[in-house]
Design an enzyme around this catalytic site. Sequence first.
Site, PDB file in Angstrom:
ATOM      1  N   VAL A 100       0.875  -1.175   0.000  1.00 32.61           N
ATOM      2  CA  VAL A 100       0.000   0.000   0.000  1.00 32.61           C
ATOM      3  C   VAL A 100       0.910   1.221   0.000  1.00 32.61           C
ATOM      4  O   VAL A 100       1.834   1.313   0.809  1.00 32.61           O
ATOM      5  CB  VAL A 100      -0.928   0.022   1.235  1.00 32.61           C
ATOM      6  CG1 VAL A 100      -1.788   1.269   1.238  1.00 32.61           C
ATOM      7  CG2 VAL A 100      -1.778  -1.243   1.289  1.00 32.61           C
ATOM      8  N   CYS A 101       0.669   2.133  -0.911  1.00 33.05           N
ATOM      9  CA  CYS A 101       1.366   3.416  -0.983  1.00 33.05           C
ATOM     10  C   CYS A 101       2.877   3.229  -0.917  1.00 33.05           C
ATOM     11  O   CYS A 101       3.457   2.514  -1.723  1.00 33.05           O
ATOM     12  CB  CYS A 101       0.822   4.353   0.087  1.00 33.05           C
ATOM     13  SG  CYS A 101       1.195   6.086  -0.230  1.00 33.05           S
ATOM     14  N   THR A 102       3.540   3.865   0.051  1.00 35.08           N
ATOM     15  CA  THR A 102       5.000   3.814   0.103  1.00 35.08           C
ATOM     16  C   THR A 102       5.544   2.469   0.569  1.00 35.08           C
ATOM     17  O   THR A 102       6.763   2.275   0.586  1.00 35.08           O
ATOM     18  CB  THR A 102       5.572   4.936   0.996  1.00 35.08           C
ATOM     19  OG1 THR A 102       5.041   4.787   2.315  1.00 35.08           O
ATOM     20  CG2 THR A 102       5.248   6.305   0.429  1.00 35.08           C
TER      21      THR A 102
END
Length: 161
Positions: A100-102
């Site tokens: 998820v994301c970073t």
Amino acid sequence: MTRTTFVIPVYPGTTHLDFTAPHQFFARVPDAEVIVASRAGGTLECDGLTFAGLPRLADVAACDVLCVPGGFGTFDAILDADFLAEVRRLAAAARFVTSVCTGSIVLAAAVTFVLAELLDIEDCNCALTHWAESPEAMAALANWRPDGVLCDFETMDYSTG
């Protein structure tokens, strides 16, 4: 039905939503086992949310799905060789590896060579993540371009984020 094991490795600075949304979804999968673990195990505090009774990542034998959350602690996490080694180990045997994301930056740091080996790709170094990540940070880990595109679709080996 075969039990599906999900592992979410958390680290200092994990973003709540990046953890809780996948956790809730995975927990609702029939016959799922969701393991939240950290490098050291025990207790981990992230922006007022306390994870307690966490197993050590090294004590998690394997998983079907590895999901790495993002967060403001991402860049410290990629400097933790032991954390990356455990993510790499779990990713190497997982059926699905996601983020998820970073969290994609953690995967880029930890599993690039695993994917290159599995896919027989000589240069596998692409990751996709949130547009707000700094060019300086992304340049160290991926083929970042000023227009925000990390990899062309024609040359992309894999993507996460």
